[in-house]
Write an enzyme that holds these catalytic residues in place. Structure first.
Site, PDB file in Angstrom:
ATOM      1  N   CYS A 197      32.512  30.238   9.974  1.00  0.00           N
ATOM      2  CA  CYS A 197      31.857  30.231  11.289  1.00  0.00           C
ATOM      3  C   CYS A 197      32.907  30.250  12.397  1.00  0.00           C
ATOM      4  CB  CYS A 197      30.974  28.994  11.467  1.00  0.00           C
ATOM      5  SG  CYS A 197      29.620  28.882  10.280  1.00  0.00           S
TER       6      CYS A 197
ATOM      7  N   CYS B  49      32.110  24.462   9.180  1.00  0.00           N
ATOM      8  CA  CYS B  49      32.099  25.772   8.514  1.00  0.00           C
ATOM      9  C   CYS B  49      33.294  26.628   8.949  1.00  0.00           C
ATOM     10  CB  CYS B  49      30.766  26.452   8.835  1.00  0.00           C
ATOM     11  SG  CYS B  49      30.692  28.192   8.392  1.00  0.00           S
TER      12      CYS B  49
END
Length: 109
Positions: free
Chosen positions: A37, A34
Site C-alpha cells: 500500500c 501494508c
C-alpha cells in the site's frame, strides 16, 4: 507526505464523495501496516495531481473504516476500485502500475 489532492475517505463520507461524484473516482483501500500500500501511494498522489478537475482519488483506511470495505468485499490490500456515476466500473487487486489506473480513467473521460 500525501498529496493534498487525495481525499481521505470515511464510511460516512463515501456516499457523497464517491457515489455522488460527477467525475470518476479511484478509491485506494489501504492500511498503515501494508507495505505494498505504501509503495502504491506515490502513484495515487501523482494521479490525483494530474487528473485534478477531471477525476478524484481517495484513500480509505480499512482498519478505521470497515463498513465500506466489507460492503465491497475487500479481502486483500491494496485494492483500488474505480467508480463512475455511482457505479463500480473496475477493480484492481494488488500492486498495479500507474498506467493501469490512468488507462482505466482515460476510458471513462
Amino acid at each position: 507526505m500525501a498529496s493534498e489532492a487525495v481525499l481521505t475517505l470515511t464510511d460516512d463520507s463515501f456516499e457523497s464523495d464517491v457515489l455522488g461524484a460527477a467525475e470518476p473516482v479511484l478509491v485506494d483501500f489501504w492500511a498503515e501496516w501494508c507495505q505494498p500500500c505504501k509503495m502504491l501511494a506515490p502513484a495515487m498522489d501523482e494521479i490525483a495531481e494530474e487528473y485534478a478537475g477531471r477525476a478524484k482519488v481517495g484513500k480509505m483506511n480499512i482498519d478505521d473504516h470497515k463498513v465500506i470495505a466489507s460492503q465491497f468485499n475487500i479481502m486483500s490490500i491494496p485494492t483500488v476500485l474505480l467508480f463512475h456515476d455511482g457505479q463500480l466500473k473496475n477493480t484492481f487487486v494488488g500492486l498495479s502500475g500507474k498506467d493501469k489506473f490512468t488507462g482505466a480513467l482515460d476510458e471513462l473521460l
